[in-house]
Design a protein around this motif. Structure first.
Motif, PDB file in Angstrom:
ATOM      1  N   ASP A   6      15.038 -32.315 -16.957  1.00  0.00           N
ATOM      2  CA  ASP A   6      15.588 -30.734 -16.227  1.00  0.00           C
ATOM      3  C   ASP A   6      15.290 -30.971 -15.179  1.00  0.00           C
ATOM      4  OD1 ASP A   6      15.910 -27.958 -15.546  1.00  0.00           O
ATOM      5  OD2 ASP A   6      15.574 -26.729 -17.649  1.00  0.00           O
ATOM      6  N   VAL A   7      14.755 -30.404 -14.515  1.00  0.00           N
ATOM      7  CA  VAL A   7      14.378 -30.735 -12.650  1.00  0.00           C
ATOM      8  C   VAL A   7      13.247 -30.734 -12.413  1.00  0.00           C
ATOM      9  CG1 VAL A   7      13.621 -28.282 -12.075  1.00  0.00           C
ATOM     10  CG2 VAL A   7      14.275 -29.385 -10.474  1.00  0.00           C
ATOM     11  N   GLU A   8      12.061 -30.430 -13.691  1.00  0.00           N
ATOM     12  CA  GLU A   8      10.631 -30.789 -13.529  1.00  0.00           C
ATOM     13  C   GLU A   8      10.243 -32.317 -14.127  1.00  0.00           C
ATOM     14  OE1 GLU A   8      11.443 -28.328 -17.419  1.00  0.00           O
ATOM     15  OE2 GLU A   8      11.765 -28.331 -15.040  1.00  0.00           O
ATOM     16  N   ASP A   9      11.776 -32.685 -15.267  1.00  0.00           N
ATOM     17  CA  ASP A   9      11.244 -33.929 -15.364  1.00  0.00           C
ATOM     18  C   ASP A   9      11.423 -35.161 -14.691  1.00  0.00           C
ATOM     19  OD1 ASP A   9      10.500 -32.998 -17.666  1.00  0.00           O
ATOM     20  OD2 ASP A   9      13.208 -32.808 -18.544  1.00  0.00           O
ATOM     21  N   VAL A  10      12.051 -34.988 -13.545  1.00  0.00           N
ATOM     22  CA  VAL A  10      13.303 -35.370 -12.378  1.00  0.00           C
ATOM     23  C   VAL A  10      12.175 -35.535 -11.373  1.00  0.00           C
ATOM     24  CG1 VAL A  10      14.875 -35.844 -10.698  1.00  0.00           C
ATOM     25  CG2 VAL A  10      15.255 -34.842 -12.641  1.00  0.00           C
ATOM     26  N   GLU A  11      11.919 -34.583 -11.208  1.00  0.00           N
ATOM     27  CA  GLU A  11      10.216 -34.878 -10.168  1.00  0.00           C
ATOM     28  C   GLU A  11       9.220 -35.539 -11.038  1.00  0.00           C
ATOM     29  OE1 GLU A  11       8.066 -34.747  -7.160  1.00  0.00           O
ATOM     30  OE2 GLU A  11       9.554 -33.973  -7.388  1.00  0.00           O
ATOM     31  N   ARG A  12       9.114 -35.678 -12.268  1.00  0.00           N
ATOM     32  CA  ARG A  12       7.656 -36.247 -12.845  1.00  0.00           C
ATOM     33  C   ARG A  12       8.436 -37.824 -12.669  1.00  0.00           C
ATOM     34  NH1 ARG A  12       8.335 -34.740 -17.623  1.00  0.00           N
ATOM     35  NH2 ARG A  12       8.969 -36.184 -18.376  1.00  0.00           N
ATOM     36  N   GLU A  13       9.353 -37.793 -13.241  1.00  0.00           N
ATOM     37  CA  GLU A  13       9.469 -39.391 -13.426  1.00  0.00           C
ATOM     38  C   GLU A  13       9.924 -39.914 -12.467  1.00  0.00           C
ATOM     39  OE1 GLU A  13       8.972 -41.071 -16.714  1.00  0.00           O
ATOM     40  OE2 GLU A  13       8.226 -39.773 -17.315  1.00  0.00           O
ATOM     41  N   PHE A  14      10.484 -39.056 -11.232  1.00  0.00           N
ATOM     42  CA  PHE A  14      11.065 -39.718  -9.758  1.00  0.00           C
ATOM     43  C   PHE A  14      10.524 -38.783  -8.840  1.00  0.00           C
ATOM     44  CE2 PHE A  14      14.911 -40.347 -13.215  1.00  0.00           C
ATOM     45  CZ  PHE A  14      14.851 -42.055 -12.925  1.00  0.00           C
ATOM     46  N   PRO A  15       8.718 -38.960  -8.988  1.00  0.00           N
ATOM     47  CA  PRO A  15       7.894 -38.003  -8.054  1.00  0.00           C
ATOM     48  C   PRO A  15       8.890 -38.437  -6.512  1.00  0.00           C
ATOM     49  CG  PRO A  15       6.888 -39.977  -8.862  1.00  0.00           C
ATOM     50  CD  PRO A  15       8.377 -39.978  -9.563  1.00  0.00           C
ATOM     51  N   GLY A  16       9.155 -37.315  -5.638  1.00  0.00           N
ATOM     52  CA  GLY A  16       9.429 -36.902  -4.902  1.00  0.00           C
ATOM     53  C   GLY A  16      11.323 -37.880  -4.497  1.00  0.00           C
ATOM     54  N   LEU A  17      11.532 -37.824  -5.301  1.00  0.00           N
ATOM     55  CA  LEU A  17      13.111 -38.186  -5.133  1.00  0.00           C
ATOM     56  C   LEU A  17      14.491 -37.414  -4.528  1.00  0.00           C
ATOM     57  CD1 LEU A  17      15.648 -40.336  -5.422  1.00  0.00           C
ATOM     58  CD2 LEU A  17      15.713 -39.886  -7.570  1.00  0.00           C
ATOM     59  N   LEU A  18      14.087 -35.796  -5.250  1.00  0.00           N
ATOM     60  CA  LEU A  18      15.171 -34.592  -5.143  1.00  0.00           C
ATOM     61  C   LEU A  18      14.597 -34.291  -3.860  1.00  0.00           C
ATOM     62  CD1 LEU A  18      15.124 -33.063  -8.868  1.00  0.00           C
ATOM     63  CD2 LEU A  18      16.722 -34.309  -7.662  1.00  0.00           C
ATOM     64  N   ASP A  19      13.188 -34.727  -3.397  1.00  0.00           N
ATOM     65  CA  ASP A  19      13.009 -33.709  -1.761  1.00  0.00           C
ATOM     66  C   ASP A  19      13.929 -34.934  -0.656  1.00  0.00           C
ATOM     67  OD1 ASP A  19      12.144 -31.835  -0.799  1.00  0.00           O
ATOM     68  OD2 ASP A  19      10.945 -33.036   0.978  1.00  0.00           O
ATOM     69  N   ASP A  20      13.557 -36.405  -1.340  1.00  0.00           N
ATOM     70  CA  ASP A  20      14.308 -37.425  -0.352  1.00  0.00           C
ATOM     71  C   ASP A  20      15.762 -36.677  -0.178  1.00  0.00           C
ATOM     72  OD1 ASP A  20      12.189 -38.416   0.597  1.00  0.00           O
ATOM     73  OD2 ASP A  20      11.646 -40.211  -1.040  1.00  0.00           O
ATOM     74  N   ILE A  21      16.052 -37.126  -1.719  1.00  0.00           N
ATOM     75  CA  ILE A  21      17.504 -36.375  -1.432  1.00  0.00           C
ATOM     76  C   ILE A  21      18.339 -35.443  -0.306  1.00  0.00           C
ATOM     77  CG2 ILE A  21      20.050 -35.824  -2.895  1.00  0.00           C
ATOM     78  CD1 ILE A  21      18.818 -37.009  -5.152  1.00  0.00           C
ATOM     79  N   ARG A  22      17.766 -33.789  -0.669  1.00  0.00           N
ATOM     80  CA  ARG A  22      17.778 -33.212   0.088  1.00  0.00           C
ATOM     81  C   ARG A  22      17.463 -33.131   1.626  1.00  0.00           C
ATOM     82  NH1 ARG A  22      15.234 -29.681   2.711  1.00  0.00           N
ATOM     83  NH2 ARG A  22      12.717 -30.332   2.286  1.00  0.00           N
TER      84      ARG A  22
END
Length: 288
Positions: free
Chosen positions: A215-231
């Protein structure tokens, strides 16, 4: 793009993240820090899905005539229509159009018979992103963002007339035209030139990190900052051409897996209506 009867799932609020002016640099650095998960993840039930497809190239790469056709049992099939969306164990089919660390803007030609992958054009020139994309980018087959449907929870913005886009965040550089089973994780509502352009974050089912992210919180934990960088990448990629930043719904936040699955189900329903003829093909798309 969700029907009015579908209520917005609870938004996941990520912590504030520091974003540098060149997100692609951060993405690369992030990947260098990843370590394989010890947890095992079995994909035996779907392993054959990706392996059963081949591809053939027609025309010269980096030309207006270049096309990639996906094949099954040696025969060309439709990239958009002939590959199932849903697989076993909650996985989805992902078709890679743009391998990570490349910049050619490849896309499925939804208006051509067989819907092959080709390079997008503009003003008589082949299109390239101003800088490399740092994730594998592609689409979910058998989905469609209906331009006649207005998403009430997003101020009535309508779909962009394309299949749903995917950013695959795993460690491997995937092949253009490759078909892969992936786990859906999160979704971002991008507003591009007034059109709704969903971005679904997924991870390849056999990636070393796949067992650790659901889920989304797991991505933030395992790939910190990645989702915001994609955005930020999607926000800014048109700016070098003098265009304004892209916008996003839901206060710029990625939505959780539950909402992601609702988006996928919704757009799959739009696709089925189009393919069956229930929804008139006013956009003159290829349905074969």
């Amino acid at each position: 793009m969700m029907r009015s009867a579908v209520k917005c799932a609870a938004s996941v609020r990520l912590p504030a993240l520091s974003v540098k002016s060149q997100p692609q640099v951060r993405l690369t650095a992030c990947r260098q820090q990843l370590r394989p998960s010890r947890a095992a993840f079995s994909v035996k039930a779907v392993a054959a899905t990706a392996q059963s497809y081949g591809k053939t190239e027609k025309g010269e790469p980096n030309s207006f005539d270049f096309r990639i056709f996906i094949q099954e049992k040696g025969q060309d099939i439709s990239t958009w229509h002939d590959i199932p969306l849903y697989l076993e164990n909650g996985l989805l089919s992902f078709i890679c159009e743009i391998p990570k660390e490349t910049s050619a803007k490849m896309e499925v030609a939804t208006d051509e018979e067989g819907t092959p992958i080709k390079q997008d054009t503009k003003k008589g020139k082949l299109r390239f992103y101003p800088y490399n994309i740092n994730v594998n980018y592609g689409l979910l087959p058998q989905t469609w963002e209906d331009p006649a449907h207005k998403a009430e929870e997003l101020d009535g913005v309508a779909g962009d007339n394309d299949p749903v886009d995917v950013v695959e965040i795993g460690s491997e550089t995937l092949a253009m035209g490759g078909v892969y089973p992936v786990k859906p994780l999160a979704v971002l509502a991008m507003i591009d030139d007034g059109e709704l352009d969903w971005k679904v974050a997924c991870i390849k089912a056999d990636d070393p990190k796949a067992a650790s992210v659901n889920d989304v919180e797991d991505v933030e934990r395992e790939f910190p900052g990645l989702l915001d960088d994609i955005r930020v990448w999607f926000r800014d990629y048109k700016k070098p051409d003098g265009k304004p930043e892209n916008k996003f719904g839901f206060d710029d936040q990625w939505q959780n897996k539950e909402y992601t699955l609702k988006v996928i189900s919704e757009t799959h329903g739009f696709y089925n209506s189009l393919k069956s003829g229930k929804r008139e093909n006013t956009e003159e798309l290829s349905l074969v």
